[in-house]
Design a protein around this motif. Structure first.
Motif, PDB file in Angstrom:
ATOM      1  N   MET A   1       0.819  -1.223   0.000  1.00  0.00           N
ATOM      2  CA  MET A   1       0.000   0.000   0.000  1.00  0.00           C
ATOM      3  C   MET A   1       0.850   1.270   0.000  1.00  0.00           C
ATOM      4  SD  MET A   1      -2.872   0.864   2.842  1.00  0.00           S
ATOM      5  CE  MET A   1      -1.745   1.591   4.010  1.00  0.00           C
ATOM      6  N   VAL A   2       0.392   2.277  -0.722  1.00  0.00           N
ATOM      7  CA  VAL A   2       1.055   3.582  -0.724  1.00  0.00           C
ATOM      8  C   VAL A   2       0.046   4.641  -0.278  1.00  0.00           C
ATOM      9  CG1 VAL A   2       2.655   2.829  -2.507  1.00  0.00           C
ATOM     10  CG2 VAL A   2       0.566   4.054  -3.165  1.00  0.00           C
ATOM     11  N   TYR A   3       0.504   5.894  -0.222  1.00  0.00           N
ATOM     12  CA  TYR A   3      -0.302   6.932   0.419  1.00  0.00           C
ATOM     13  C   TYR A   3      -0.618   8.082  -0.528  1.00  0.00           C
ATOM     14  CZ  TYR A   3       1.054   4.285   4.476  1.00  0.00           C
ATOM     15  OH  TYR A   3       1.239   3.254   5.357  1.00  0.00           O
ATOM     16  N   GLY A   4      -1.851   8.491  -0.518  1.00  0.00           N
ATOM     17  CA  GLY A   4      -2.247   9.635  -1.337  1.00  0.00           C
ATOM     18  C   GLY A   4      -2.299  10.896  -0.496  1.00  0.00           C
ATOM     19  N   HIS A   5      -2.020  12.013  -1.112  1.00  0.00           N
ATOM     20  CA  HIS A   5      -2.129  13.301  -0.423  1.00  0.00           C
ATOM     21  C   HIS A   5      -2.770  14.297  -1.384  1.00  0.00           C
ATOM     22  CE1 HIS A   5      -0.799  15.716   3.113  1.00  0.00           C
ATOM     23  NE2 HIS A   5      -1.105  16.691   2.260  1.00  0.00           N
ATOM     24  N   ILE A   6      -3.673  15.085  -0.869  1.00  0.00           N
ATOM     25  CA  ILE A   6      -4.435  15.988  -1.731  1.00  0.00           C
ATOM     26  C   ILE A   6      -3.884  17.402  -1.656  1.00  0.00           C
ATOM     27  CG2 ILE A   6      -6.725  17.042  -2.008  1.00  0.00           C
ATOM     28  CD1 ILE A   6      -7.869  14.242  -1.416  1.00  0.00           C
TER      29      ILE A   6
ATOM     30  N   VAL B   1      -3.910   2.336  -2.524  1.00  0.00           N
ATOM     31  CA  VAL B   1      -3.641   3.700  -2.067  1.00  0.00           C
ATOM     32  C   VAL B   1      -4.546   4.037  -0.883  1.00  0.00           C
ATOM     33  CG1 VAL B   1      -3.750   6.159  -2.672  1.00  0.00           C
ATOM     34  CG2 VAL B   1      -2.891   4.502  -4.343  1.00  0.00           C
ATOM     35  N   LYS B   2      -3.894   4.533   0.156  1.00  0.00           N
ATOM     36  CA  LYS B   2      -4.662   5.002   1.328  1.00  0.00           C
ATOM     37  C   LYS B   2      -4.665   6.525   1.353  1.00  0.00           C
ATOM     38  CE  LYS B   2      -4.346   3.240   5.636  1.00  0.00           C
ATOM     39  NZ  LYS B   2      -3.891   2.946   7.023  1.00  0.00           N
ATOM     40  N   ILE B   3      -5.830   7.082   1.647  1.00  0.00           N
ATOM     41  CA  ILE B   3      -5.901   8.529   1.892  1.00  0.00           C
ATOM     42  C   ILE B   3      -6.629   8.744   3.219  1.00  0.00           C
ATOM     43  CG2 ILE B   3      -6.758  10.779   1.111  1.00  0.00           C
ATOM     44  CD1 ILE B   3      -6.600   9.811  -1.740  1.00  0.00           C
ATOM     45  N   VAL B   4      -6.030   9.540   4.086  1.00  0.00           N
ATOM     46  CA  VAL B   4      -6.662   9.892   5.361  1.00  0.00           C
ATOM     47  C   VAL B   4      -6.722  11.415   5.438  1.00  0.00           C
ATOM     48  CG1 VAL B   4      -6.503   9.730   7.877  1.00  0.00           C
ATOM     49  CG2 VAL B   4      -5.707   7.828   6.453  1.00  0.00           C
ATOM     50  N   MET B   5      -7.898  11.943   5.603  1.00  0.00           N
ATOM     51  CA  MET B   5      -8.004  13.397   5.746  1.00  0.00           C
ATOM     52  C   MET B   5      -7.568  13.789   7.153  1.00  0.00           C
ATOM     53  SD  MET B   5     -11.563  14.277   3.681  1.00  0.00           S
ATOM     54  CE  MET B   5     -11.599  16.053   3.862  1.00  0.00           C
ATOM     55  N   SER B   6      -6.888  14.926   7.260  1.00  0.00           N
ATOM     56  CA  SER B   6      -6.549  15.436   8.587  1.00  0.00           C
ATOM     57  C   SER B   6      -7.786  16.120   9.157  1.00  0.00           C
ATOM     58  CB  SER B   6      -5.406  16.439   8.497  1.00  0.00           C
ATOM     59  OG  SER B   6      -5.855  17.590   7.795  1.00  0.00           O
ATOM     60  N   ARG B   7      -7.734  16.368  10.453  1.00  0.00           N
ATOM     61  CA  ARG B   7      -8.857  17.101  11.068  1.00  0.00           C
ATOM     62  C   ARG B   7      -9.030  18.459  10.394  1.00  0.00           C
ATOM     63  NH1 ARG B   7     -13.192  15.809  13.113  1.00  0.00           N
ATOM     64  NH2 ARG B   7     -12.161  14.279  14.415  1.00  0.00           N
TER      65      ARG B   7
END
Lengths: 677, 289
Positions: A38-43, A286-292
Motif C-alpha cells: 500500500m502507498v499513500y495519497g495526499h491531496i 492507495v490510502k488517503i486519510v483526511m486530517s482534522r
C-alpha cells in the motif's frame, strides 16, 4: 392496524455485538486497514476561496523519490449535464465531481485541486507541496445576503434560480426558491390579537464526527476496484464513485469500515475516487486519510441560515397565522436542506393559515451536507423562540400555550400528509408534570422550552439471514452501524425467530455481499433495514416450518413456530398452539412433536439444503417524531457565561429496540446542545 | 524530503552539546505543544532533543527555600504531592487546567512556559509566586524572573543552545495564598479567553500587606500588574479596593480580538477575574488561620 406491544427481545439490553472490539481498540476504522504494497495519497488543496485554475504542474513533485502517481480533474470524465440516479431525485454530477477534484475553477478555500501518491505519507505530503498550481484569483463572497445581490461575484455561469416562473435568463447565486401555502394568510393575521415577527440566524457549524474521512482503494488487472472506507453508505460510495470516475458501477466493491460518527456528514464522497484513480495509475493500493484540518476546511458543514418568523395569535392563545421565510447557505454547490426547512419549520403547530418560503444561496464555502434532521433545527429554533415570546406576552405558561396549539392525529401539516398517531400532546403533558418543570428558579436563572419535529425516512433496504449448521444465525445488512443498529437487527431477528439474541451475529457487509441499501441516515435504518430483517426472518420461519413438515410428513399448515422451535399441531387436539401457549405461558405439551432451530439446521442437508432467507424492503411507513426539550440556565452577569443547570429531553421515540441505546442517544443530543452553545 | 533527527541525552551536558550542533533544533519535553505543531506543519525541526531522560529535569523538591521544579516534570506527578498542593494552590490549579488527564500526564510547567502562548494558564500563577527560571547554555548558567522569560507569542528569552533547567518558587510567607481563574466558554479542555492570578499576604487583622497580580491571554505575554497589586496592599480587600484592582488589570490589558473573544470583552473580563481570584486567595488564607 393491530400493533404488537408484547416483546420478548425487543426493548431489552443485550451486550452490543460491536462493543468489545470498540473498547479494546480492535475495531477497524477507516484509517486502520493496511494492505500489502500500500502507498499513500495526499491531496493538494486550494489556498483561494474563488479562483480560476490556470495550470497544474506536477514535474517537480514527480522528481521526488518515492512519488508514484499524480492526478487532477483531467483524470475524471467531464461531468457535463450527466445525472446521478438518486432514488426519487437525480443528482447533478457537476455538483459532485468538483468536490472530488476542482475542474477549471475553485469555489472554496481548501477545495481539492490535485493529488499525489507516494510510498510514504510524508513523501506524499512533501510532494503535494511541490505541485505548482497557477491561479487567477477572483473576488469571493461569503455572506448569504451579499451573495444574493445582483452585483455579487457569480460562482457559476450555469446556475439559474430554480422554482421561479418564468425561468430566469440571468445566472444567479440564488440557486432555488420555494414557497408553500395553506389557507388565507392575510385573513389569519387579521384575526390575530397579537402578532410577533422576529428574525433569527443560525451560524454554520460542522458535524464534528470524531473520525476523519479515510479510505483505501485497490485496483486489479481486470479493472475491478475495491474500496474500504468509513461512510454512512457503502452503496452511495459505489454510485458516486462510479459517476465521478466513469468506472463501471459493477466493477466497484465498497466495504464499509467501523464508523466514528457521521451525523449526516458522511453521506457523500470526498477522497474515495481520488484513491481509486491513484491506485489505478500506480498499480498499488492507495490510502488517503483526511486530517482534522482538511475535514473542517473541505468537508460539508451544515447550512447557516436566517429565518424570519411572523406568528399571529388570538388573545386566548390560538395561533391564527404563521409566516416563515428562510435563507440557507449551501456553500459552493446546491445541497442545502431547503425543502425540509420550508416544510417542517411549522410542523409542531396546527394552523389553518401558513406560508413558508425559502431561498438557497451559493457562497464561496464548502458544499454543505446533512446534519441531524437536516433542515429542521434552523427554522424550528426561530419558530420556537417566537412561540415562547408570544406565550410570555399572553402571560401563558409556554407548555400550556403549546398544548393549545400542538398538532393532533388527523391534522394536516404544510407538507401535505395528515398526521396519523403522533405523540406531541402526550409529550407536552409529561413535560408539564415533570419534576424539573416544577423547580423554582433562582436569581439570574431562566427556563427555556422548545418543541422539535423530524419526519423520519423509510426508503430501500435489504437483509440476508444465514443459518449455520449449529443453528447459529448471521444477519447481514448493508447499512453502516452508526448508532447501534447491529444490536437492533439482532434483537429483531431474535424476536421473529424466537431464539436468544446471543446466538445471532449481525454484520454490516460489503456491496458485493448484499443487495442494495440506501445509506444510513434520516433515522431510517431501524425502520427500513429493520423491516427487511423482519421480512427475511419471517421468510426463514416459513421455510423452517416447511422443513419440519417434510421431516414429519405432515402439511406445513400443521406446523407452528413457537419459541425457536417448529411444533406439530396434529395430535395435540388444539386449534392453534399459540392458544395453548397463551393459556399456560409455555410451549405446548410434550406430547407434541417439536424440532429446534439447531435440530432443523443440523438436518438441513437432507431437507432441501442450507437455510437462508433474503428480503428487500421499501419502507413507506415512517412516522414523524416529536420532542420537547426544556433547559434551565444560569447567566453570570459579569462574564456572560451561561451554565446549564438542568436539561430535560422528552421524546416520542416509538418503540425503542434497545432501551439503553435510546437513552444514550438522548444524552448524546444533549452533549451536542451543550457543546454547541 | 525533510528528515528529523532525534536525540535523547541523559545529562545536561549532552543536551547542550546536541543543541549547539544544530541550527534547527527543538527541545521536546512532554510534546503536548511541539508534536501538535509539527503535525500541523507549523514547526519542522531538523533535530528533536528529548530532555525527559535527564534526571534533574524531571525531579522536584519542596524545602525551606520553596519549590524547586525540574522543567520537564509532568503536571500529574506534581499534583500527587499534597504539600505542594497546599503551599501553592493557585499555581497548582492553573497547572491542572492544562488539557485533559492524558495531557496532564505529559505536560510540564517548564513546557507551558517555553511554548510561550499568551494564554498559558500556569504562567500568571508562576509570576505571582515570584518564580525564577534557571537556564543553562553555552555561556554557563543564568537566572531570569519568570515575567521576563516570555518575550512575545511563541517567543522566549532562551538563546541558541540554552535549556530551561528548573523553576524555583520561593516559599510563601505566613498568612499567604494564591488563586488562578480563567474564563472559557466551556467547562473544561479549552484555551483561556482571559486569565488572572493573584497572590496575597494578609496580616492578623486581615489587611493586605503584600500582593502580586498577573494576567494572561490579554497581551502578547502574561503580565505582572503592579498597579493592581498596589490597589490591594494596605486594604482589607473591600469592594473599592477590589474594584480598583480590577480596573488596573483592565487598564493594563492590551488584548487582541480573535475567535475566542473581542478585545473589549477580554479587557472587561480580566478585571472580573482579578477581583474574584483575590477573593479566593483571601478565603484560602482565612481558612488556613
Amino acid at each position: 392496524m393491530k400493533v404488537k406491544t408484547d416483546f420478548k427481545y425487543v426493548g431489552t439490553r443485550p451486550i452490543r455485538p460491536d462493543g468489545l472490539d470498540k473498547v479494546t481498540g480492535r475495531a477497524m476504522y477507516g484509517a486502520d486497514l493496511n494492505l500489502q504494497g500500500m502507498v499513500y495519497g495526499h491531496i493538494v488543496r486550494s489556498p483561494h476561496a474563488h479562483a480560476v485554475i490556470k495550470s497544474i504542474d506536477f514535474s517537480e513533485a514527480m522528481k521526488l523519490p518515492g512519488v508514484l502517481a499524480t492526478m487532477s480533474a483531467a483524470d475524471l470524465p467531464e461531468p457535463g449535464d450527466k445525472k446521478i440516479p438518486g432514488g426519487e431525485v437525480d443528482f447533478e454530477l457537476k455538483a459532485f465531481s468538483p468536490i472530488v477534484m476542482a475542474r477549471g475553477k475553485v469555489f472554496f478555500h481548501a477545495q481539492s485541486v490535485a493529488a499525489v501518491a507516494a510510498t510514504t505519507a510524508s513523501i506524499a505530503a512533501a510532494a503535494a507541496k511541490l505541485v505548482k498550481v497557477e491561479y487567477d484569483v477572483l473576488p469571493h463572497v461569503l455572506d448569504i445576503h451579499e451573495a444574493a445581490r445582483d452585483d455579487a461575484p457569480l460562482l457559476h455561469e450555469d446556475v439559474f434560480t430554480q422554482g421561479v416562473d418564468p425561468v430566469p435568463t440571468r445566472p444567479s447565486n440564488v440557486s432555488a426558491e420555494i414557497e408553500l401555502k395553506m389557507g388565507d394568510l392575510d385573513a389569519g393575521f387579521a384575526a390575530a390579537d397579537l402578532v410577533i415577527e422576529r428574525t433569527y440566524s443560525v451560524p454554520m457549524c460542522h458535524q464534528g464526527y470524531i473520525e476523519p474521512h479515510a479510505c483505501v482503494a485497490q485496483f486489479d488487472e481486470n479493472g475491478k476496484v475495491e474500496i474500504w472506507c468509513c461512510t454512512q453508505g457503502a452503496f452511495m460510495v459505489r454510485t458516486l464513485t462510479a459517476a465521478v470516475t466513469g468506472i463501471e458501477l459493477g466493477k466497484i466493491k465498497v466495504t464499509p469500515s467501523e464508523i466514528g460518527g457521521g451525523f449526516g456528514g458522511k453521506t457523500t464522497i470526498y477522497i474515495e475516487p481520488v484513491a481509486a484513480i491513484l491506485a489505478q495509475k500506480c498499480g498499488r493500493p492507495v490510502k488517503i486519510v483526511m486530517s482534522r484540518e482538511d475535514v473542517f476546511r473541505a468537508s460539508g458543514p451544515v447550512s447557516s441560515s436566517e429565518t424570519r418568523v411572523k406568528i399571529g395569535v388570538t388573545k386566548d392563545g390560538k395561533i391564527t397565522a404563521m409566516d416563515t421565510d428562510i435563507i440557507m447557505d449551501s456553500g459552493a454547490f446546491s445541497s442545502s436542506p431547503l425543502f425540509p426547512a420550508v416544510m417542517f419549520g411549522t410542523a409542531c403547530y396546527r394552523c389553518d393559515n401558513i406560508r413558508s418560503s425559502g431561498r438557497e444561496v451559493l457562497t464561496n464555502k464548502p458544499k454543505v451536507y446533512a446534519y441531524r434532521a437536516p433542515g429542521a433545527p434552523q427554522p424550528i429554533l426561530a419558530v420556537e423562540c417566537v412561540i415562547n415570546e408570544i406565550a410570555q406576552q399572553l402571560q401563558m405558561d409556554p407548555i400550556e400555550f403549546r398544548q393549545l396549539n400542538a398538532v393532533n392525529e388527523g391534522d394536516l401539516p404544510l407538507f401535505g400528509v395528515p398526521f396519523q398517531a403522533i405523540g406531541l400532546q402526550e409529550i407536552l403533558r409529561e413535560a408539564k408534570k415533570h419534576p424539573n418543570y416544577q423547580v423554582a428558579l433562582g436569581e439570574n436563572q431562566g427556563r427555556g422550552v422548545a418543541c422539535a419535529f423530524w419526519i423520519n425516512a423509510g426508503m430501500q433496504s435489504s437483509a440476508t439471514i444465514n443459518v449455520s449448521e449449529d443453528g447459529r444465525v448471521n444477519v447481514l445488512t448493508g447499512n453502516p452501524d452508526i448508532g447501534g443498529s447491529r444490536a437492533s437487527m439482532a434483537l429483531l431477528t431474535a424476536e421473529v425467530l424466537g431464539i436468544p439474541v446471543d446466538t445471532i451475529r449481525p454484520a454490516v457487509v460489503d456491496t458485493d455481499s448484499i443487495a442494495y441499501s440506501d445509506l444510513t441516515g434520516g433515522s431510517r435504518t431501524t425502520l427500513a433495514t429493520g423491516g427487511a430483517v423482519i421480512k427475511a426472518a419471517e421468510a426463514l420461519v416459513a421455510e423452517l416450518r416447511k422443513r419440519a413438515a417434510a421431516l414429519w410428513g405432515i402439511n406445513v399448515e400443521e406446523v407452528d413456530w413457537i419459541d425457536g422451535s417448529a411444533v406439530a399441531r396434529s395430535g395435540t387436539g388444539l386449534e392453534t398452539l399459540n392458544e395453548a401457549r397463551a393459556n399456560d405461558g409455555h410451549a405446548p405439551a410434550t406430547a407434541a412433536k417439536s424440532l429446534t432451530l439447531a435440530q432443523l439446521a443440523a438436518q438441513a442437508g437432507v431437507t432441501g439444503g442450507p437455510l437462508c432467507a433474503v428480503a428487500s424492503h421499501n419502507a413507506h411507513n415512517a412516522a414523524p417524531s416529536f420532542a420537547l426539550n426544556m433547559c434551565d440556565v444560569e447567566v453570570d452577569k459579569e462574564t456572560g457565561k451561561v451554565e446549564i443547570l438542568r436539561y430535560t429531553c422528552i421524546q416520542d421515540a416509538g418503540k425503542p429496540c434497545i432501551r439503553p441505546t435510546w437513552k444514550a442517544r438522548c444524552k448524546a443530543v444533549l452533549c451536542r446542545v451543550s457543546a454547541g452553545r | 524530503m525533510q528528515s528529523v533527527q532525534y536525540a535523547a541525552p541523559t545529562t545536561l551536558a549532552q543536551a547542550t552539546q546536541a543543541l549547539q550542533g544544530a541550527s534547527d533544533a527543538k527541545i521536546l519535553a512532554g510534546g503536548t505543544d511541539l508534536l501538535v505543531q509539527m503535525k500541523l506543519g507549523i514547526r519542522e525541526p531538523g533535530l528533536i532533543v528529548d530532555i525527559k531522560r535527564i534526571p534533574e529535569l524531571t525531579a522536584f523538591t519542596l524545602g525551606e527555600h520553596g519549590l524547586h521544579l525540574g522543567a520537564a516534570l509532568t503536571s500529574a506527578i506534581l499534583h500527587d504531592d499534597a504539600q505542594v498542593r497546599a503551599r501553592y494552590p493557585g499555581f497548582m490549579e492553573a497547572l491542572g487546567l492544562i488539557g485533559s488527564s492524558q495531557v496532564q500526564g505529559r505536560c510540564s510547567a517548564g513546557g507551558n512556559l517555553c511554548n510561550a502562548s499568551p494564554a498559558a494558564d500556569s504562567v500568571p500563577a508562576l509570576i505571582v509566586n515570584r518564580a525564577v527560571c534557571n537556564i543553562l547554555g553555552p555561556a554557563g548558567e543564568r537566572s531570569v524572573a519568570v515575567e521576563a522569560f516570555t518575550t512575545g507569542p511563541g517567543k522566549n528569552c532562551l538563546g541558541s543552545g540554552e535549556i530551561l533547567v528548573s523553576i524555583d518558587l520561593p516559599l510563601p510567607a505566613p498568612r499567604s495564598s494564591d488563586a488562578y481563574l480563567r474564563f472559557i466558554p466551556r467547562t473544561e479542555m479549552d484555551i483561556a479567553v482571559a486569565g488572572a492570578a493573584v497572590a496575597l499576604t494578609l496580616d492578623a487583622a486581615g489587611v493586605c500587606t503584600a500582593a502580586r497580580v498577573a494576567i494572561g491571554a490579554v497581551a502578547p505575554t502574561a503580565l505582572l500588574v503592579p498597579a493592581a497589586a498596589e490597589a490591594l496592599i494596605g486594604t482589607a480587600l473591600d469592594d473599592t479596593a477590589l474594584a480598583n484592582a480590577a480596573a488596573a488589570a483592565s487598564a493594563a490589558a492590551s488584548p487582541i480580538t480573535d475567535k475566542r473573544g473581542t478585545a473589549e470583552y477580554r479587557k472587561k473580563v480580566v478585571g472580573v477575574l482579578v477581583r474574584r481570584a483575590a477573593l479566593i486567595a483571601k478565603a484560602r488564607i482565612e481558612a488556613d488561620s
